[in-house]
Write an enzyme that holds these catalytic residues in place. Structure first.
Site, PDB file in Angstrom:
ATOM      1  N   HIS A  58      -3.757  -4.992   0.064  1.00  0.00           N
ATOM      2  CA  HIS A  58      -3.246  -5.503   1.335  1.00  0.00           C
ATOM      3  C   HIS A  58      -3.278  -7.036   1.302  1.00  0.00           C
ATOM      4  O   HIS A  58      -4.323  -7.638   1.560  1.00  0.00           O
ATOM      5  CB  HIS A  58      -4.091  -4.992   2.498  1.00  0.00           C
ATOM      6  N   CYS A  77       0.829  -1.199   0.000  1.00  0.00           N
ATOM      7  CA  CYS A  77       0.000   0.000   0.000  1.00  0.00           C
ATOM      8  C   CYS A  77       0.872   1.260   0.000  1.00  0.00           C
ATOM      9  O   CYS A  77       1.568   1.517  -0.980  1.00  0.00           O
ATOM     10  CB  CYS A  77      -0.988  -0.037   1.165  1.00  0.00           C
ATOM     11  N   GLU A 114      -2.164  -9.053   3.429  1.00  0.00           N
ATOM     12  CA  GLU A 114      -2.447  -9.562   4.768  1.00  0.00           C
ATOM     13  C   GLU A 114      -3.942  -9.536   5.102  1.00  0.00           C
ATOM     14  O   GLU A 114      -4.370 -10.113   6.098  1.00  0.00           O
ATOM     15  CB  GLU A 114      -1.658  -8.768   5.814  1.00  0.00           C
TER      16      GLU A 114
END
Length: 197
Positions: free
Chosen positions: A178, A77, A180
């Site tokens: 993202h 990001c 994650e």
């Protein structure tokens, strides 16, 4: 494996640590030059504002350290955006790893900014995508984007605007989304970063 997460007063380090733990790995959040240089993998996450983040990196001398690292390096990001040449966010000069600008979304009013939510990727062949299905849903939250360029290995589209989802040059990768927070697709990309590259 020693995994270093770059500390530069930008958020999101906790969710990255949790994602690593789900994969069976530990990470250390650090702005120490020696720790970064000795790490096997570097993750450069970020949620925040470009000029403030770059000011911290310069204050710590990390702007010079990061660009010279040779181990696999993943920006996420804001981290990816700071790996580019410059950002329209407060006219910020960035690290220049990728020769590409970061631009502000200028879309029809029906499309909200920030771009927030799930979107699919169009991917080129790369080891980072090993084992991924043809269609990959990933989670985005951003108001600025990198145009599709020579370093783009995955792209997506929002509001009629195509933009970079993943950049790759040498040992450096950057994800606008993202991983994650991107369920199975993001988990596979992180695992490939740790185990395949």
């Amino acid at each position: 494996m020693n995994i270093a997460i770059v500390k530069y007063n930008a958020g999101n380090t906790r969710s990255v640590l949790c994602a690593l733990n789900r994969l069976g790995y530990e990470g250390v959040v650090t702005d120490d030059r020696t720790t970064l240089e000795k790490a096997d993998r570097i993750i450069f996450p970020g949620v925040g504002e470009a000029s403030t983040a770059m000011a911290y990196l310069r204050e710590k001398g990390l702007d010079q350290v990061l660009v010279n690292l040779r181990q696999p390096f993943l920006g996420i990001c804001l981290g990816m955006q700071l790996m580019c040449a410059n950002s329209e966010e407060n006219a910020t000069k960035a690290l220049g790893i990728f020769d590409a600008p970061v631009l502000k979304f200028r879309l029809d009013p029906e499309y909200k900014v920030p771009h927030m939510g799930w979107n699919t990727l169009s991917c080129k062949a790369d080891e980072l995508f090993s084992g991924l299905p043809h269609t990959n849903w990933c989670y985005f939250v951003h108001s600025y984007y990198v145009p599709v360029c020579s370093s783009t290995i995955a792209s997506t589209e929002y509001g009629g605007q195509a933009f970079t989802a993943i950049l790759h040059k040498d040992n450096f990768y950057g994800c606008q989304f993202h991983p994650e927070k991107s369920a199975e697709s993001g988990e596979r990309i992180l695992r490939n970063f740790l185990e395949v590259l």
